[in-house]
Design an enzyme around this catalytic site. Structure first.
Site, PDB file in Angstrom:
ATOM      1  CG  HIS A   1      10.346   3.451   8.108  1.00 53.69           C
ATOM      2  ND1 HIS A   1      10.634   2.321   7.203  1.00 53.69           N
ATOM      3  CD2 HIS A   1      10.327   4.397   7.535  1.00 53.69           C
ATOM      4  CE1 HIS A   1      10.931   3.120   6.259  1.00 53.69           C
ATOM      5  NE2 HIS A   1      10.795   4.260   6.357  1.00 53.69           N
TER       6      HIS A   1
ATOM      7  CG  HIS B   1       5.609  -8.971  11.486  1.00 53.01           C
ATOM      8  ND1 HIS B   1       6.502  -9.482  12.343  1.00 53.01           N
ATOM      9  CD2 HIS B   1       6.182  -9.079  10.363  1.00 53.01           C
ATOM     10  CE1 HIS B   1       7.545  -9.807  11.517  1.00 53.01           C
ATOM     11  NE2 HIS B   1       7.338  -9.607  10.481  1.00 53.01           N
TER      12      HIS B   1
ATOM     13  CG  ASN C   1      12.129 -11.280  11.824  1.00 56.84           C
ATOM     14  OD1 ASN C   1      11.218 -10.551  11.940  1.00 56.84           O
ATOM     15  ND2 ASN C   1      12.235 -11.651  10.371  1.00 56.84           N
TER      16      ASN C   1
ATOM     17  CE1 TYR D   1       9.704  -2.944   6.423  1.00 57.45           C
ATOM     18  CE2 TYR D   1       8.647  -3.039   8.605  1.00 57.45           C
ATOM     19  CZ  TYR D   1       9.166  -3.565   7.524  1.00 57.45           C
ATOM     20  OH  TYR D   1       9.719  -4.923   7.757  1.00 57.45           O
TER      21      TYR D   1
END
Ligand code: HDE
Length: 737
Positions: free
Chosen positions: A352, A87, A161, A375
């Site tokens: 996160h 990402h 997503n 994360y």
């Protein structure tokens, strides 16, 4: 021991006098006085010359004592941080979220979801997954859709997503997945693309990937705009209400502009002509006041129903079909402000999935559990510090009190001598919050089990939902999947890998397998045994567990069959002209386009002014070399003999029209313009008689005679634009654009 307190208590440290507070305020005012904005060093020393370094003589060596040069250079040398490992390429926007009502109160105590009077600020970052930070926006990939809600109860991150399922079931496979899909380690090729041997090698050996493969090969992987894609939390999360009762929940974002995609040829060309296409689209829309809006919806499943489906709710490769659990609308998110600084905000924002607020909890989805570790770990790598939550973009809007200590880039200036718990010297602060004062309390789930490195059998069915997806989409959508597979697997050099993938496709649908095979040099024998091509898990065995609720068709996964939102709002229309165009017609149609909320741009061979039939002038917005049909949703070629005759001689203009036609876009023209269309690949279409009052629409091509009513013409054109693409153009196969 410190006693739990129900009433908030004030810390007795720091013990400062009132006049010191007002001194602090004065100092802050002095700092923020921008009346004289001189260039300064980081130390605030004013600089009078920044074009030359300090030298021993104007042709002599640079002096090390030049603190301004040293500071400027050092800063520049360090103006980067490691890009995100996935990402990396992203675009951000600020906005707010507001629930419609309090109807979720029964399920969650999260105030930001249940108080219709609360507008919660948000920051959203959209992204691709595979490419580097400078890669093109329009590549075939999953899009990240991460939202930080700055709630009154702390920050909540919904890190989702634009596809509702994921490639793998267990986080332990994530490193393998990412290694396989990223550029190959020896050659660092290809960039931002799964179309290479290592990804498909991995995919062909990982049956759990198959459902996601269908989504990634579909048009969802090439969105027209970040503003026109769904968002999904993917995992099953858990709501917890005031009474501590849990309910399973899946999160869905629905864009108000509907879900729309590019076509693959267009996506590839855009990657060259404007690699920032999606970023620019988001930025410009917000600047123009076309604020992107997304409705938050949830699917709620009572805990008692956990085992009532024919798939496992904890398996992130499965959807809950909306026919089984309908969406419940919760509220609207509006993105209304671009970042002031890309680096400070979009790059430094740290999401996160474990940033939770009271009322929202995780489940035992192993993929999610793995993310809870990853994360934080990855942010520490990016920021070289655990203090990233103190950066402005990551800071909550509520007070933060804790005993966190030193470390790189600690910005908070802790006061007093107490930084431990329990304490009496600090008045017992920061103290423990009771539940009725907003404390986060983890859901009390009973967990029992043997330590075992294994996967539940209920995760074994890797094909049924891939088949469900294939069966639920339209023929056009199926065709696009096959075309995408031809591209992706066409780039795979190993025949064995291509063969193995056809094996998987055959278990999803034998016609799919045959159509894919035909384009990638693989034979599928007539009496093909679906299980003979690979060493895959036995489908029958996984189907044994199928006792629960299921469906054979789920229209919601189809972009064409779901409740379609048809709107012209914020669409881009190119008006193709040369000298001698019909000024009055242009003005009337342009006005109608703008009234419908779309945006029109004048496109011509060169920039500058163009003259209408009666000498009126308009200014060109874009020249042919700097734009292309791929940057517009529709095109309009106004009448005007001079203009049309000039366009007929321009290769770029003819290409513009052919290409828009090939990409299924709406096209409109009138009078002499019909002659021009006849010269393009649209030639065989049904057109209006150029000398009549007729207005005709044929598969998104709108034509009007020169006596036609301009309002009727504009209305039909806008109706066509609202449909976005006209998929029924088989003729596009013969377009040489
Ligand atoms: Fe991520 N993912 N992910 N992911 N993910 C990251 O965190 C990871 C997964 C998603 O705009 C990383 O800050 C693991 C699913 C988004 O800043 C990293 C697993 C979903 C973003 C990471 C997953 C996502 C990330 C890289 C499997 C959809 C961008 C940089 C266990 C629900 C957020 C970073 C942004 C980013 C790990 C799977 C969405 C490495 C281990 C499933 C939108 O921590």
């Amino acid at each position: 021991m410190q006693e739990k307190e129900n009433n908030p208590k004030k810390s007795n440290q720091p013990n400062r006098k009132v006049d010191e507070n007002s001194k602090d305020k004065q100092l802050e005012q002095f700092r923020n006085d921008n009346s004289e904005q001189y260039l300064t060093t980081d130390q605030g020393v004013r600089i009078n010359h920044t074009d030359d370094s300090l030298k021993a003589g104007s042709r002599g060596p640079t002096l090390l004592e030049d603190f301004h040069f040293r500071e400027k250079m050092t800063h520049f040398d360090h103006e980067s941080m490691p890009e995100r490992v996935v990402h990396a390429r992203g675009s951000g926007a600020h906005g707010y979220f507001q629930p419609y009502d309090d109807s979720l109160k029964e399920f969650t105590r999260a105030k930001f979801l249940t108080d219709p009077n609360t507008k919660t600020p948000v920051f959203v970052r959209f992204s691709t997954v595979v490419g580097s930070r400078g890669s093109a926006d329009t590549v075939r990939d999953v899009r990240g859709f991460a939202t930080k809600f700055y709630t009154e109860e702390g920050n909540y991150d919904l890190v989702g997503n634009n596809m509702p399922v994921f490639f793998i079931q267990d986080a332990n496979k994530f490193a393998d997945l990412v290694h396989a899909i990223k550029p190959m380690p020896d050659s660092e090729m290809p960039q931002a693309s799964a179309a290479h041997d290592t990804f498909w090698d991995f995919a062909s050996l990982m049956p759990e990937i198959n459902h996601m493969i269908m989504w990634v090969l579909s048009d969802r992987a090439i969105p027209r705009s970040f503003r026109m894609m769904d968002g999904f939390g993917v995992h099953t999360f858990r709501f917890v209400n005031e009474a501590g009762k849990g309910t399973f929940v899946k999160f869905h974002w629905k864009p108000k502009l509907g879900v729309h995609s590019l076509v693959w040829d267009e996506a590839q060309k855009l990657a060259g002509k404007d690699p920032d296409w999606l970023r620019r689209d988001l930025w410009e829309a917000i600047e123009m006041g076309d604020y992107p809006e997304f409705e938050l919806n949830v699917q709620l499943v009572p805990e008692e129903d956990e085992f009532k489906f024919d798939f496992d709710l904890l398996d992130a490769t499965k959807i809950i079909p909306e026919e089984l659990v309908p969406l419940k609308p919760v509220g609207m998110m509006t993105l209304n402000r671009n970042p002031d600084n890309f680096y400070a905000e979009t790059e430094q924002v740290a999401f996160h999935p474990g940033n939770l607020v009271p009322g929202i909890d995780v489940t035992n989805d192993t993929l999610l559990q793995g993310r809870l570790f990853s994360y934080i770990d990855t942010q520490i790598n990016r920021f070289s510090s655990a203090n990233f939550a103190e950066l402005p973009i990551n800071r909550p809007v509520v007070p933060v009190h804790n005993n966190q200590g030193a470390g790189f880039m600690r910005y908070t200036i802790g006061k007093g001598k107490v930084n431990y718990w329990p304490n009496s010297l600090g008045g017992g602060c920061p103290m423990m919050a009771p539940e009725n004062r907003g404390a986060y309390v983890h859901y009390m789930e009973k967990v029992e089990g043997h330590k075992i490195r294994a996967r539940s059998e209920s995760f074994n069915d890797h094909y049924s939902q891939a088949t469900l997806f294939w069966n639920s989409i339209t023929e056009v959508e199926q065709k696009h999947i096959v075309d995408a597979a031809h591209f992706e697997l066409g780039k795979v050099e190993s025949k064995e890998i291509r063969q193995r993938m056809v094996g998987h496709f055959s278990k999803i649908d034998i016609n799919l397998a045959r159509m894919v095979a035909a384009g990638i040099g693989i034979e599928v024998p007539e009496n093909f045994d679906q299980r003979s091509t690979g060493n895959f898990e036995d489908n029958e065995a996984s189907r044994k567990m199928k006792k629960g609720k299921s469906v054979d068709d789920t229209a919601f996964v189809s972009m064409e069959r779901r409740d379609k939102i048809e709107t012209a709002k914020s669409r881009k229309v190119a008006i193709l002209i040369e000298n001698g165009f019909d000024y009055n017609e242009v003005m009337q149609v342009k006005q109608a386009i703008e009234d419908a909320g779309a945006h029109a741009k004048i496109v011509s061979k060169y920039l500058g002014m163009r003259k209408g039939i009666n000498g009126e002038t308009v200014e060109v917005d874009k020249s042919h070399v700097s734009t292309g049909s791929i940057m517009y949703d529709a095109i309009y070629i106004p009448d005007g003999k001079g203009s049309i005759e000039a366009l007929m001689k321009e290769g770029d203009a003819l290409h513009f029209i052919n290409e828009a036609f090939k990409h299924h876009k709406s096209i409109a023209t009138s009078g002499n313009g019909i002659m021009l269309l006849q010269k393009t690949s649209i030639g065989g279409f049904v057109f209006a008689d150029p000398t009549s009052r007729d207005v005709k629409e044929h598969k998104g091509v709108v034509t009007a005679g020169n006596d036609a009513d301009a309002d009727e013409f504009a209305t039909k054109f806008i109706e066509a634009i609202k449909k976005h693409r006209h998929w029924n153009r088989e003729e596009k196969m013969s377009v040489p654009a």
